[in-house]
Write a protein that holds these residues in place. Structure first.
Motif, PDB file in Angstrom:
ATOM      1  N   ALA A  58       0.598  -1.030   0.179  1.00 16.18           N
ATOM      2  CA  ALA A  58       0.280   0.021   0.064  1.00 16.18           C
ATOM      3  C   ALA A  58       0.191   1.587   0.147  1.00 16.18           C
ATOM      4  N   GLY A  59       0.074   2.387  -0.118  1.00 15.31           N
ATOM      5  CA  GLY A  59       0.915   4.142  -0.274  1.00 15.31           C
ATOM      6  C   GLY A  59      -0.154   4.933   0.169  1.00 15.31           C
ATOM      7  N   ALA A  60       0.321   5.730  -0.119  1.00 17.53           N
ATOM      8  CA  ALA A  60      -0.999   6.997   0.373  1.00 17.53           C
ATOM      9  C   ALA A  60      -1.926   7.045   0.413  1.00 17.53           C
ATOM     10  N   ARG A  61      -2.443   6.408  -0.757  1.00 18.76           N
ATOM     11  CA  ARG A  61      -3.908   6.519  -1.818  1.00 18.76           C
ATOM     12  C   ARG A  61      -4.367   5.688  -0.790  1.00 18.76           C
ATOM     13  N   ASP A  62      -4.128   4.878  -0.696  1.00 19.52           N
ATOM     14  CA  ASP A  62      -4.907   3.652   0.111  1.00 19.52           C
ATOM     15  C   ASP A  62      -4.518   4.088   1.990  1.00 19.52           C
ATOM     16  N   LEU A 164      -5.491   3.674  14.779  1.00 21.83           N
ATOM     17  CA  LEU A 164      -4.935   3.395  14.167  1.00 21.83           C
ATOM     18  C   LEU A 164      -3.669   1.759  14.641  1.00 21.83           C
ATOM     19  N   LEU A 165      -3.481   1.125  14.240  1.00 22.24           N
ATOM     20  CA  LEU A 165      -3.248  -0.378  15.043  1.00 22.24           C
ATOM     21  C   LEU A 165      -1.451  -1.196  14.562  1.00 22.24           C
ATOM     22  N   ILE A 166      -0.886  -0.340  14.798  1.00 22.45           N
ATOM     23  CA  ILE A 166       0.290  -0.503  14.542  1.00 22.45           C
ATOM     24  C   ILE A 166       0.955  -1.802  14.842  1.00 22.45           C
ATOM     25  N   ILE A 167       1.631  -3.214  13.848  1.00 15.45           N
ATOM     26  CA  ILE A 167       1.807  -4.567  15.426  1.00 15.45           C
ATOM     27  C   ILE A 167       3.151  -4.983  14.910  1.00 15.45           C
ATOM     28  N   LYS A 193      -1.822  -1.672  10.555  1.00 11.23           N
ATOM     29  CA  LYS A 193      -0.889  -2.289   9.673  1.00 11.23           C
ATOM     30  C   LYS A 193      -0.125  -3.044  10.576  1.00 11.23           C
ATOM     31  N   PRO A 194      -0.040  -4.604   9.668  1.00 18.07           N
ATOM     32  CA  PRO A 194       1.137  -5.178  10.266  1.00 18.07           C
ATOM     33  C   PRO A 194       2.831  -5.252  10.089  1.00 18.07           C
ATOM     34  N   ALA A 227       6.152   2.153   5.608  1.00 20.96           N
ATOM     35  CA  ALA A 227       5.493   2.894   6.386  1.00 20.96           C
ATOM     36  C   ALA A 227       4.839   4.433   6.294  1.00 20.96           C
ATOM     37  N   ALA A 228       6.248   4.842   6.505  1.00 21.31           N
ATOM     38  CA  ALA A 228       5.740   6.359   6.411  1.00 21.31           C
ATOM     39  C   ALA A 228       4.941   6.841   5.530  1.00 21.31           C
TER      40      ALA A 228
END
Length: 498
Positions: A58-62, A164-167, A193-194, A227-228
């Protein structure tokens, strides 16, 4: 075909079926869609260094699409009755348990842990769904008389909002469940976001929750190697109201700085440098067993892993010898094979880091009782290692090892051991082995950590609050208070005429 060939063919068939059953696209607004730019990223098996599959990158649009889906779904999901949310979580629990074998194999393939450990993680993940299914219907508030009698103070609990959950990659199923379950129970929509190394378990979780009846838009899963590009626009959007992150302290600090710009609620489960104290009176059978589990759970790739062993000088030689014997008897290899106790580390940089830490300790005078090297074979394998005579200035005493290395130091005075145990910027968990209740409570209260295991090497359970102090993080996950991280308290004043 020989029996071995038949077993190998069956295993290959199982792998093909499991991989074929997992979606490879993004889960946005209840639909599986490719990345807007059509990019893909590879998933590598750390036991073979071979590519397993490819998933959407994925990117920014997603990220914006996920935000839009979350914003659309939040109001209606917050109004959904608690019993409905609870029943969805119960169904997710049942589906997770039913799919134990498929999920365990998937986890082993993308992360490396042996199948027996992976099955244990599936059960652990499922329990978060069941625990928070029960907590969803117990969200409470308060009612009180104002002291002057002129009004009543009503308190209600409401969802924080889109989260927003980052694992991380080390517990790819359980970490997703540990964050998603309380968010769903509280009435928050989520974007998960895995880690790029282990996206498959998160995609499988999305499929389970959709089948369990989670409405469209309540969950999005965004897999990415950038990620960024994904996280930054989410945190800056004004739509996300809660950030929950598990990972390194370094990344956590960056995310806290970003989250501060919109004053987001945050939960941070960050790094650890866990001390394990073995007191003079310890039952060595129990102490070695606890130390083994505290060190070797997940090949040592756990934030709760014992990082520094402080052992009383009077029992140090026997303790070290018995721990080395147990660790030296472990079978290292591909976790999908029978009889394997220890799988690979996650990637090549992890192997190099662990090996460098061992070399530094040996250069500073440490002795290797067992292990110390890397296996000469494909895959990211490091031998289970026990070091004695570790110099306090060694790099591994102030670095999260994240590998199967037990580094032992000795002490004679308890006050000195506690001082050394607390001499770190981290404070996630600590362990103490002793048969004296006074000593156990004394050490537990004086250790600067969020959790303590007494004569036990495993503290994690959905029914207890998980989290640390100092630079190990903010907030708690699990237990009765785990749902609080996703709830706000609103006070309503009601005037009352005499």
């Amino acid at each position: 075909m020989t029996r071995t060939e038949v077993a190998a063919a069956r295993a290959t068939d199982d792998v093909t079926k499991v991989l074929a059953g997992v979606p490879r696209d993004l889960f946005l607004g209840g639909r599986w869609v490719p990345a807007a730019n059509r990019d893909r990223m590879v998933v590598v098996n750390p036991a073979t260094e071979e590519v397993l599959t490819e998933v959407a990158d994925a990117g920014a649009r997603d990220a914006l699409a996920a935000l839009e889906a979350a914003e659309r779904a939040q109001a209606s999901w917050a109004r959904t009755p608690a019993r409905t949310r609870s029943e969805i979580l119960y169904r997710a629990f049942e589906l997770t348990v039913e799919r134990t074998e498929q999920l365990a194999l998937l986890m082993t393939l993308e992360m490396g842990k042996p199948l027996a450990d992976a099955r244990g993680e599936v059960a652990y993940a499922a329990e978060f769904f069941r625990w928070f299914a029960e907590e969803a219907v117990r969200i409470d508030g308060g009612y009180a008389h104002r002291p002057d009698g002129a009004a009543r103070n009503l308190q209600v609990r409401q969802p924080v909002g889109p989260s927003l959950l980052i694992i991380p990659w080390n517990f790819p199923l359980a970490m997703g469940a540990r964050k998603l379950a309380p968010a769903i129970a509280a009435g928050c929509v989520s974007i998960l976001k895995p880690a790029p190394q282990t996206p498959l378990c998160s995609l499988a979780l999305a499929e389970i929750l959709a089948e369990a009846g989670l409405p469209d838009g309540v969950l999005s899963v965004v897999t990415t190697s950038r990620a960024a590009d994904v996280v930054t626009p989410m945190l800056e959007s004004g739509i996300i109201r809660k950030l929950s992150f598990t990972g390194s302290t370094e990344v956590g600090k960056l995310l806290l700085a970003q989250a501060s710009r919109n004053v987001l609620r945050t939960s941070m489960e960050l790094g650890g440098n866990a001390p394990f104290l073995v007191l003079e009176d310890a039952d060595l059978d129990r102490a070695v067993d606890a130390a083994f589990h505290a060190k070797m759970r997940n090949m040592g790739e756990a934030c709760t892993a014992a990082n520094r062993f402080f052992v009383h000088a009077s029992v140090a030689e026997e303790f070290a010898g018995r721990l080395a014997e147990r660790m030296g008897a472990l079978t290292v290899g591909d976790g999908t094979h029978d009889g394997v106790d220890v799988g690979p580390l996650i990637d090549e940089p992890s192997c190099e880091k662990v090996r460098a830490l061992v070399d530094d300790a040996v250069d500073r005078g440490a002795s290797v009782l067992v292990g110390g090297g890397r296996l000469d074979r494909p895959g990211y394998f490091v031998e289970p290692t026990v070091l004695t005579g570790t110099d306090p200035g060694s790099a591994l005493t102030c670095t999260e090892i994240f590998g199967p290395v037990a580094a032992i130091q000795t002490f004679t005075g308890l006050d000195d051991a506690i001082r050394r145990a607390n001499d770190t910027e981290w404070g996630l968990v600590g362990y103490v082995a002793t048969q004296d209740l006074d000593n156990a409570l004394n050490v537990a209260e004086r250790l600067e950590v969020g959790m303590v295991g007494i004569n036990s090497g495993v503290v994690s359970t959905p029914s207890a609050p998980f989290g640390g102090v100092k630079q190990s993080g903010l907030g708690r996950e699990g237990g009765r208070i785990g749902i609080d991280e996703f709830l706000e308290t609103k006070y309503i004043s009601i005037p009352v005429r005499p």
